[in-house]
Structure formats: C-alpha cells, structure tokens
Design a protein around this motif. Structure first.
Motif, PDB file in Angstrom:
ATOM      1  N   VAL A  55     -75.835  31.573  50.668  1.00  5.10           N
ATOM      2  CA  VAL A  55     -76.253  30.280  50.124  1.00  5.10           C
ATOM      3  C   VAL A  55     -77.742  30.337  49.784  1.00  5.10           C
ATOM      4  CG1 VAL A  55     -74.474  28.854  51.128  1.00  5.10           C
ATOM      5  CG2 VAL A  55     -76.396  29.515  52.538  1.00  5.10           C
ATOM      6  N   LYS A  56     -78.099  31.166  48.814  1.00  3.89           N
ATOM      7  CA  LYS A  56     -79.537  31.372  48.502  1.00  3.89           C
ATOM      8  C   LYS A  56     -80.186  30.126  47.903  1.00  3.89           C
ATOM      9  CE  LYS A  56     -80.256  35.897  49.203  1.00  3.89           C
ATOM     10  NZ  LYS A  56     -79.947  35.848  50.630  1.00  3.89           N
ATOM     11  N   ASP A  57     -81.427  29.907  48.288  1.00  6.21           N
ATOM     12  CA  ASP A  57     -82.267  28.852  47.704  1.00  6.21           C
ATOM     13  C   ASP A  57     -81.634  27.464  47.749  1.00  6.21           C
ATOM     14  OD1 ASP A  57     -84.248  30.713  47.135  1.00  6.21           O
ATOM     15  OD2 ASP A  57     -83.162  31.315  45.321  1.00  6.21           O
ATOM     16  N   THR A  58     -80.842  27.260  48.761  1.00  2.58           N
ATOM     17  CA  THR A  58     -80.291  25.914  48.939  1.00  2.58           C
ATOM     18  C   THR A  58     -80.606  25.460  50.362  1.00  2.58           C
ATOM     19  OG1 THR A  58     -78.179  26.782  49.681  1.00  2.58           O
ATOM     20  CG2 THR A  58     -78.363  26.286  47.337  1.00  2.58           C
ATOM     21  N   VAL A  59     -80.508  24.172  50.577  1.00  2.00           N
ATOM     22  CA  VAL A  59     -80.795  23.647  51.905  1.00  2.00           C
ATOM     23  C   VAL A  59     -79.608  22.836  52.400  1.00  2.00           C
ATOM     24  CG1 VAL A  59     -83.259  23.559  51.370  1.00  2.00           C
ATOM     25  CG2 VAL A  59     -81.882  21.498  51.106  1.00  2.00           C
ATOM     26  N   GLY A  60     -79.451  22.787  53.721  1.00  2.18           N
ATOM     27  CA  GLY A  60     -78.336  22.042  54.286  1.00  2.18           C
ATOM     28  C   GLY A  60     -78.580  20.540  54.226  1.00  2.18           C
ATOM     29  N   TRP A  61     -79.782  20.157  54.607  1.00  5.95           N
ATOM     30  CA  TRP A  61     -80.162  18.740  54.543  1.00  5.95           C
ATOM     31  C   TRP A  61     -81.679  18.639  54.565  1.00  5.95           C
ATOM     32  CZ3 TRP A  61     -78.246  21.124  58.847  1.00  5.95           C
ATOM     33  CH2 TRP A  61     -79.024  21.073  60.006  1.00  5.95           C
ATOM     34  N   MET A  62     -82.160  17.457  54.242  1.00  8.03           N
ATOM     35  CA  MET A  62     -83.605  17.224  54.259  1.00  8.03           C
ATOM     36  C   MET A  62     -83.898  16.071  55.209  1.00  8.03           C
ATOM     37  SD  MET A  62     -84.339  17.557  50.181  1.00  8.03           S
ATOM     38  CE  MET A  62     -82.879  16.683  49.676  1.00  8.03           C
ATOM     39  N   LEU A  63     -85.090  16.093  55.763  1.00  6.60           N
ATOM     40  CA  LEU A  63     -85.520  14.994  56.626  1.00  6.60           C
ATOM     41  C   LEU A  63     -86.835  14.463  56.075  1.00  6.60           C
ATOM     42  CD1 LEU A  63     -84.779  16.698  60.032  1.00  6.60           C
ATOM     43  CD2 LEU A  63     -83.751  14.558  59.266  1.00  6.60           C
ATOM     44  N   ALA A  64     -86.959  13.154  56.006  1.00  2.92           N
ATOM     45  CA  ALA A  64     -88.187  12.588  55.454  1.00  2.92           C
ATOM     46  C   ALA A  64     -88.763  11.562  56.412  1.00  2.92           C
ATOM     47  CB  ALA A  64     -87.904  11.945  54.102  1.00  2.92           C
ATOM     48  N   ARG A  65     -90.079  11.618  56.587  1.00  2.00           N
ATOM     49  CA  ARG A  65     -90.766  10.570  57.357  1.00  2.00           C
ATOM     50  C   ARG A  65     -91.215   9.523  56.358  1.00  2.00           C
ATOM     51  NH1 ARG A  65     -92.396   9.513  61.912  1.00  2.00           N
ATOM     52  NH2 ARG A  65     -91.689  11.468  62.800  1.00  2.00           N
ATOM     53  N   ILE A  66     -90.861   8.276  56.629  1.00  2.00           N
ATOM     54  CA  ILE A  66     -91.158   7.249  55.642  1.00  2.00           C
ATOM     55  C   ILE A  66     -92.188   6.272  56.163  1.00  2.00           C
ATOM     56  CG2 ILE A  66     -88.930   7.423  54.466  1.00  2.00           C
ATOM     57  CD1 ILE A  66     -88.086   4.936  56.066  1.00  2.00           C
ATOM     58  N   THR A  93     -89.116  17.561  54.921  1.00  2.00           N
ATOM     59  CA  THR A  93     -88.868  18.951  55.262  1.00  2.00           C
ATOM     60  C   THR A  93     -87.377  19.203  55.122  1.00  2.00           C
ATOM     61  OG1 THR A  93     -89.344  20.687  56.886  1.00  2.00           O
ATOM     62  CG2 THR A  93     -88.528  18.588  57.743  1.00  2.00           C
ATOM     63  N   TRP A  94     -86.966  20.450  55.362  1.00  5.87           N
ATOM     64  CA  TRP A  94     -85.548  20.744  55.179  1.00  5.87           C
ATOM     65  C   TRP A  94     -85.058  21.719  56.250  1.00  5.87           C
ATOM     66  CZ3 TRP A  94     -89.414  22.957  52.227  1.00  5.87           C
ATOM     67  CH2 TRP A  94     -89.470  24.359  52.206  1.00  5.87           C
ATOM     68  N   ALA A  95     -83.754  21.851  56.337  1.00  6.19           N
ATOM     69  CA  ALA A  95     -83.174  22.734  57.348  1.00  6.19           C
ATOM     70  C   ALA A  95     -81.826  23.247  56.869  1.00  6.19           C
ATOM     71  CB  ALA A  95     -83.006  21.981  58.664  1.00  6.19           C
ATOM     72  N   SER A  99     -69.965  16.395  51.144  1.00  7.78           N
ATOM     73  CA  SER A  99     -69.629  17.068  52.388  1.00  7.78           C
ATOM     74  C   SER A  99     -70.866  17.528  53.126  1.00  7.78           C
ATOM     75  CB  SER A  99     -68.734  18.274  52.097  1.00  7.78           C
ATOM     76  OG  SER A  99     -68.567  19.019  53.269  1.00  7.78           O
ATOM     77  N   LEU A 100     -70.785  17.419  54.442  1.00  5.11           N
ATOM     78  CA  LEU A 100     -71.827  17.936  55.312  1.00  5.11           C
ATOM     79  C   LEU A 100     -72.029  19.421  55.128  1.00  5.11           C
ATOM     80  CD1 LEU A 100     -71.028  16.476  58.796  1.00  5.11           C
ATOM     81  CD2 LEU A 100     -73.241  16.512  57.694  1.00  5.11           C
ATOM     82  N   THR A 101     -70.968  20.103  54.745  1.00  7.27           N
ATOM     83  CA  THR A 101     -71.039  21.559  54.677  1.00  7.27           C
ATOM     84  C   THR A 101     -71.497  22.033  53.305  1.00  7.27           C
ATOM     85  OG1 THR A 101     -68.745  21.693  53.986  1.00  7.27           O
ATOM     86  CG2 THR A 101     -69.182  21.795  56.336  1.00  7.27           C
ATOM     87  N   MET A 102     -71.720  21.129  52.379  1.00 11.24           N
ATOM     88  CA  MET A 102     -72.179  21.559  51.062  1.00 11.24           C
ATOM     89  C   MET A 102     -73.695  21.555  51.030  1.00 11.24           C
ATOM     90  SD  MET A 102     -69.600  19.900  48.348  1.00 11.24           S
ATOM     91  CE  MET A 102     -67.842  19.884  48.608  1.00 11.24           C
ATOM     92  N   GLN A 103     -74.222  22.507  50.285  1.00 11.83           N
ATOM     93  CA  GLN A 103     -75.666  22.715  50.238  1.00 11.83           C
ATOM     94  C   GLN A 103     -76.287  21.932  49.082  1.00 11.83           C
ATOM     95  OE1 GLN A 103     -75.912  24.601  53.407  1.00 11.83           O
ATOM     96  NE2 GLN A 103     -77.508  25.588  52.209  1.00 11.83           N
ATOM     97  N   LEU A 104     -77.585  21.638  49.226  1.00  8.51           N
ATOM     98  CA  LEU A 104     -78.332  20.990  48.146  1.00  8.51           C
ATOM     99  C   LEU A 104     -79.342  21.999  47.594  1.00  8.51           C
ATOM    100  CD1 LEU A 104     -79.059  17.627  49.981  1.00  8.51           C
ATOM    101  CD2 LEU A 104     -77.551  17.902  48.000  1.00  8.51           C
ATOM    102  N   PRO A 105     -79.658  21.912  46.281  1.00  4.44           N
ATOM    103  CA  PRO A 105     -80.658  22.830  45.740  1.00  4.44           C
ATOM    104  C   PRO A 105     -82.010  22.585  46.402  1.00  4.44           C
ATOM    105  CG  PRO A 105     -79.525  21.630  43.984  1.00  4.44           C
ATOM    106  CD  PRO A 105     -79.128  20.994  45.279  1.00  4.44           C
ATOM    107  N   LYS A 106     -82.752  23.657  46.650  1.00  7.01           N
ATOM    108  CA  LYS A 106     -84.001  23.502  47.378  1.00  7.01           C
ATOM    109  C   LYS A 106     -85.029  22.682  46.595  1.00  7.01           C
ATOM    110  CE  LYS A 106     -87.778  25.762  49.589  1.00  7.01           C
ATOM    111  NZ  LYS A 106     -88.736  25.827  48.477  1.00  7.01           N
ATOM    112  N   ARG A 107     -84.929  22.722  45.261  1.00  2.00           N
ATOM    113  CA  ARG A 107     -85.921  21.963  44.464  1.00  2.00           C
ATOM    114  C   ARG A 107     -85.850  20.452  44.718  1.00  2.00           C
ATOM    115  NH1 ARG A 107     -82.070  20.706  40.543  1.00  2.00           N
ATOM    116  NH2 ARG A 107     -80.604  22.419  40.423  1.00  2.00           N
TER     117      ARG A 107
END
Lengths: 388, 385
Positions: free
Chosen positions: A199-210, A84-86, A61-69
């Motif tokens: 939602v401590k220490d979690t991120v919504g999504w990450m963005l990567a430059r490849i 990076t993350w947001a 789900s878009l609304t679920m968080q990912l661990p920051k690690r």
C-alpha cells in the motif's frame, strides 16, 4: 425498648444465619460493584476523550487506504491546527507474550504534535528523527517485551510478513490516565519504503487537532466536503467514535452486564427477604406477647424492616470494602497491564460505591416489607397460641 | 429411609421460604444456562459455515481472510493437486473486505463483510439458498445479502444499492440464507467487480479448496505448506472458523460463566440459610424421627434430598424461563476478523442437563452442613426442648 436496639439485638439471636446472610449480601455487592466498574471505566473513555481531535478515515471501509496527499488538504482546512497520519500495522509479538497490542506506522515529524496527551522527552524525539527504524513505545509494552531505550525489538504483523526489526529510541509518558500504555509507533517512511508493503504512499487514517471543540462538527463536514467528488471519499468523526469502531462489539457485552447487575440485586433481595421471613416466623409467639403488652403493630413492623436494613447495610459495607481492596489492589493493576487498550485505568468509581450502599439500604427496606406484614398479620390471640 | 413425602410436605408447609429460595436458585441457573446457550449459539453460527472436506488457504501469518492476500498466479498452484476435486468448483478464490454499514435505526456504523466470489461461489456452498429475489448475475455489479443483515443497513435491501467506492454502486437483487452460519451477515458480489472497485486486481484474499474426501486434508496441507514458491497456511474450514472466533467465544462464555459461578455462591448461601432454618425449626420432629428408629444416615439423606428437591425445582424454573432468551438475537463484532456476526442463545439437551446438574450441586452444597447438623440431633434432648 428502643426500636433500633430491638432490631440490633435480634440480629444476634441466630448468629450463624445472620453471618451467612451478610456474606451473601457482600458477595452480591462485590459482583455488582465489579460490573459497574467495568461499565463505568469503559464509558469513561468517552467522557475523557480529547474533544479537539478528529479522525479522518475512508468513507467506505476502515481497511481502505487514503492517498497521502490528502494530509495537505486536511491541513489547509480552516480550523485545523495540526494534522498527522498513521497506518495500521497489525502488530504481533513473535513470542506471544501479549495477545494484542496496537502498532502504527506514523509520521515522526507531526505525530506527537497532534497526540499531545503523550509526552516524549525532546532528546528521544530528536533521536527518533535521526533513526529510520526507530520506535517509541509505551512503558507497559516495554515491560512486556523486556526492552529499554536503546534496545532492538522484533515485531511481526498479520498483514506484512516476516520479522520487522525496530530500535526502541524512546518511551512516551501518558498525560491522561485513559492513554493506552501498550502502543508501539514507528516511522512511516521506514514502513512505506519496505518492499513488503504493497500500500505505497497511502495512509490508513489521519488525525487532526482542531481549533476549539465547539465547532468540530462543522470542521468535520468541511474536511469531508473537500474529498466529496474524489474517488476516495472520507468520513471524519471524533477521535472517540473512531476508537469505538474497533471495540464496537463491546457495547453488546455492556448491556448484558446491566441485565446481570439487575439479576444480582434481585437475588440479594430474595436471600435477605428469606432470612428475615424465617426469623419473623420463629418469633410469632414473641410478637404476640409484645403486642399484648401494648406495642403497636407499626412498632413491630418497623423493627422487622430495621433488622433487614441493618443486615443489608453491614453486608453492603463488607462487600464494598472487599471490592475496593480487590479491584484497586489486585484486579485493577492486572487489567491495566493486560487489557490496556480497553481499560487503561481500572479503579472502583466512588459513585459505584455510593450506589451499591444506597441500593443495599433500599433493597433492605424492600426485603423487609413482606416479612413485616407477615409479622403483624395474625390476631394477637392466635399469635400467642402458636408456640413453635 | 425417611419417606420423601415428608420432605415434600415440609417444603409445602414453608411456602414462602421455599418459593423465595427456589426463585433465587432459578435466577442463578438462568444466568448459568444463558451463558452456555450463548456459547452454543456461537458454535452453531460458526460450525454451520465449516465443512470437513473443504480446506481454506490463507497467506502464512494471517489469521483472518481480511488480512490475507494470495496472488492470482498461486491460485492455479493451489488447484493443481490430486486431492482437489475436479471442475471449476474445485477451488474458489475470493476477495473479502469490510465496509461501513450505516444502521437504518440511526445507531451509527457497523462493519459489514463484502465477499467477492466467482460464479461457482454459490454452488460451492450447498447450504446457501436464495430465499428472496434472485441470485446475482456473474460479472455484474449485482449482489445478494445474507438474511441477518437484510434491511438493517442503509442500501442493503432488495432494489437498493450501496457504494463500494465513489460512484461504483452494488445493486442488491436477492437475500440468501446459509443454515444460520456467519455467511448470513455478509453481502456477496462478483469477485472481479469487487476487487476492481478496491483496486486489488492482482489477487484474492483467500482460497477455499474442495477436497475429494476429508481424509485427503493432511496430504494436501503437507504439499501446499511445503511448497517453497509460496508461503501459505492451510486449515480445515471448520478449524478456521473455530480459531477465528475463539477469543470472542472465550470472552463471552468465560464472562458469563464467571458471573454465574460467583452468583451461585450467594445462592448456595441462600439454600444453606433455608435448610439451616428448617433444621432448627424441626429439631423436635427430627428427635421424634430418631426415637422412632430412623438412623442418622437416613436423617442426613432425607435433609440432603430436601435441599436437592428445592434446588432442582428452582433449576427447572430457571431453565424454563431462560428459554425466552432464544428469542433474542444480537450482533457482536468479532475483533479477530473485524466483522460483525449475529448470534443468539441456542439450547441443546446437554445445556439443560448441565444446568439442572449445576442446580443440584448448588442444593447439595448448601444443604450439606444443615443436613449434618440434623443428623446429629440427639433424640432425648430434642424431644425435651
């Protein structure tokens, strides 16, 4: 008598009717161009999207968080140059001056390295790294809120209650015209330490430059594979696909636009055909005379079609002129300011203009065919006998 | 008064022009009626889900169930009021989440709402009926899915399963209908199982409260919103659904109507061209009619009537043709709730009347100037020409 001259002169015989038809065609072309502009500019986002950026979200789900690690795992994936993350903030204007703008809590150290289509003054960026409640915003949003660098701004959220007091430390400059100029970003650490955030220490999504756009699909697979046996699996996709998830319903609207475009062209053709058919009926006697003195039926048919094309072309050109003035002058700036998340850039594309003019001529021919056949259907003697 | 038959025959004589103009009007009216039908379709989908005697409670500041959160301990505070119906079905706390559903036809991902509901959740909504398979057993990982999404997404058919979290599959055992409401685009499972999978055991997203009667709403709202221990917002269920889709409704219908009105200008010009031509061709006739003693007003009325008949014939064709749109159903994402709802075109008698009136107005507006011209024809000059 030259065929073009005859067609042209015929136009002025019923001046009122010709003017009405030209106006009707112009209106149809105006609406057609408007629709094409919406479809074109919306799809432009896809064409202009950064090819070398991928987004990593929660698989379920878009609304679920990912661990920051996870960020470190993404960074260590071969082919990833920067990540990076947001977190989605659900930003709202407390004074409701704008119905919607995007607000994210982001990492101040890496955000603008990855999002390098937005430029921030180095001094402002340094200031941001010193200011915990610092925010960097787009120039459109600054205008809406009436703030400048150094001012405080209060935002609300529909997820995190209460007033959030931020300090504007910088304005980013878009380097591409498809960059949304109404975005707010503020520091993730400031957000994460706030008691209102569950939602401590979690991120919504990450963005990567490849590294190079060519193998983005392989890199996306490699990223997802890293988290495959974890509780929180990921789904990596191009940045454009990621953005489309939020505007997904708009695709249905665009197909409706295509249907309406067709309807408009059909109406335009009907109106044109009607006008020409009426003129032809009135000239039955005259066409009989022309044929009696030796003009061929083909010549007469040609003059009828020519008349139709001429009206269509004049109407089409008028419509295009009005469209360009209206969209590029009035509507465009308004849309760019108020619907920036969907249409950061809203101008009539040249190909819409060419298409509209081409279609006007083509449909002018189509509209002229039936009246042209009617014009030469009667026998010369019958045509001459008809007087009204 | 000039006999109506005169106008009908005039229209018949000029068959091609009449047909073409009527078709033009028909197309415009079809777009206009289509926009109205779409609006009715959305209203229908959302109205069905909202009941007058049910209040929905969200955290203050949240506009949608998805962004709302209510801690478990508040549920009892919400329930303990005299206006609330007795029994376990008096208050239902549910957790709502959207998950990525993968389209079976390979067209990508869409958001699907998963609602974790307690055992009373089904009985709480009498309009919900299982139409295939069976209802999920409370406390298990079984789910039922709405008929609008059944078979459209991977894992969302009876006998299949989909993940809420890695290795926590939800098993589909039934398909339900819900009177055409947006519930039909959701998957319903057990509240404990769903929130455990999400790691959100501490609370629910929203609470629905069954009131003893719909007149109790204001009193209940005043008590809850005035309760300083919690910060909640109370809305009638119907009001919630209307509000949570007002942007979508306004966007879709506004767009449809704007285009219909713009195109109608073109069609009005079309009608004006036709009527103008009719007047010009028939000036001798008109002169004769005037000489026979028909007044200017009767000529004016007669030509207006002719334009009106022409437009209404077109309008009727348009209204009939657009009924085919009722066969179309399509999913749109509601950007306020982040979830997808399936909407269709829904015709009501009011829509048909509005569309016909719209076509009549178009005809009158297009026919007015030509009719005035006709009434000004001087009998002597016209008959000499």
């Amino acid at each position: 008598v030259n065929i073009a001259t005859y067609s042209r002169r015929n136009l002025f015989r019923r001046r009122g009717r010709t003017i009405l038809t030209v106006v009707a065609v112009a209106i149809a072309v105006l609406i057609f161009c408007l629709l094409r502009t919406v479809v074109w500019e919306f799809n432009q986002g896809a064409a202009q999207a950064e090819q070398d950026r991928v987004a990593v979200r929660h698989k379920v789900s878009l609304t679920m968080q990912l661990p920051k690690r996870y960020v470190e795992d993404v960074r260590s994936t071969p082919g990833v140059k920067a990540a990076t993350w947001a977190n989605w903030f659900g930003a709202k204007d407390p004074k409701e001056r704008t119905p919607f703008f995007a607000g994210f809590a982001v990492d101040q150290d890496s955000w603008f390295d990855v999002m390098d289509d937005m430029k921030v003054d180095p001094a402002q960026l340094a200031e941001w790294k010193q200011t915990r409640n610092g925010a960097i915003i787009g120039d459109n949003l600054a205008k809406t809120f009436g703030v400048k660098v150094g001012d405080n701004m209060v935002v609300n959220s529909d997820i995190f209650p209460g007033d959030w007091e931020l300090k504007v430390v910088g304005i980013y400059q878009p380097l591409r015209r498809t960059v949304d100029r109404s975005t707010l970003v503020f520091r993730w650490d400031f957000f994460n330490d706030d008691a209102r955030v569950s939602v401590k220490d979690t991120v919504g999504w990450m963005l990567a430059r490849i590294d190079g756009a060519g193998h983005s699909a392989d890199i996306a697979k490699a990223i997802d594979k890293k988290f495959d046996d974890k509780d929180d699996q990921t789904l990596t996709m191009s940045e454009h696909e990621f953005q489309m998830q939020f505007l997904g319903g708009f695709a249905a609207v665009l197909s409706a636009f295509n249907v309406i475009s067709l309807v408009i062209l059909l109406i335009m053709t009907l109106i044109l055909a009607n006008t020409i058919a009426m003129s032809v009926r009135e000239r039955t006697h005259e066409y009989g005379v022309l044929r009696a003195i030796g003009f061929s039926p083909g010549y007469i048919r040609g003059s009828v079609v020519g008349e139709s094309v001429l009206v269509a072309l004049v109407g089409g050109a008028t419509g295009v002129l009005v469209t360009v003035g209206l969209i590029n002058g009035v509507l465009g700036p308004f849309v760019e300011e108020n619907m920036a998340s969907m249409f950061p850039y809203f101008h009539v594309p040249t190909n819409a203009i060419l298409l509209a003019l081409g279609l006007a001529v083509g449909l002018g021919v189509v509209a002229g065919i039936v009246p042209a056949v009617l014009a030469t259907r009667r026998k010369v003697t019958d045509a001459l006998r008809r007087l009204d | 008064m000039v006999p109506v038959q005169y106008n009908v025959r005039s229209l018949l004589v000029r068959r091609i022009t009449t047909t073409v103009t009527a078709l033009g009007v028909a197309l415009v009216v079809a777009v206009f009626a289509g926009a109205l039908m779409l609006k009715e379709g959305i209203v229908q989908a959302l109205k069905a889900a909202g009941r007058d005697d049910v209040a929905i409670v969200l955290r203050k500041g949240s506009d949608a169930e998805l962004s709302s959160a209510i801690a478990n301990e508040y549920l009892n505070l919400l329930r303990g009021h005299p206006q609330v119906a007795q029994g376990p079905a008096g208050a239902v706390g549910e957790v709502v989440v959207v998950i990525a559903g993968e389209h079976i036809d390979g067209s990508g991902l869409s958001n699907v709402v998963v609602r974790g509901t307690p055992a009373e959740g089904f009985a709480f909504r009498p309009e919900v009926h299982v139409i295939e398979g069976r209802a999920p057993k409370p406390g298990t990982n079984e789910v039922a899915i709405g008929k609008a999404i059944a078979g459209r997404f991977k894992g969302m058919s009876i006998g299949e399963s989909f993940d809420l979290r890695h290795n926590r599959p939800l098993q589909v055992v039934g398909v339900f209908e819900a009177g055409g409401s947006s519930y039909e685009s959701e998957a319903w499972g057990d509240v404990e199982v769903v929130r455990h999978a999400l790691g959100r055991e501490a609370g629910v997203s929203s609470a629905r409260i069954k009131l003893n009667s719909k007149t109790d709403f204001e009193a209940y709202r005043a008590e809850i919103e005035g309760d300083k221990r919690m910060s909640m917002k109370v809305m009638r269920e119907g009001e919630y659904y209307a509000k949570s889709s007002e942007q979508l409704t306004a966007f879709l219908t506004g767009m449809g109507l704007a285009f219909a009105i713009m195109i109608s200008v073109a069609a009005m010009l079309g009608a004006a061209i036709t009527m103008n031509g009719a007047v010009a061709n028939r000036s001798r006739e008109i002169g004769t009619l005037r000489a026979l003693g028909f007044s200017r007003v009767s000529i004016l009325t007669s030509f207006l009537l002719e334009a009106l008949v022409l437009a209404i014939i077109g309008g009727a064709i348009g209204v009939v043709v657009v009924q085919l749109a009722a066969l179309i159903k399509f999913p749109v994402m509601n950007f306020q709730t982040f979830s997808e709802i399936v909407i269709g075109f829904h015709a009501t008698p009011a829509v048909i009347v509005k569309a016909l009136v719209f076509s009549g107005v178009m005809g009158l507006a297009g026919g007015l100037i030509p009719a005035i011209r006709a009434s000004r024809v001087s009998p002597v000059e016209a008959m000499r020409a």
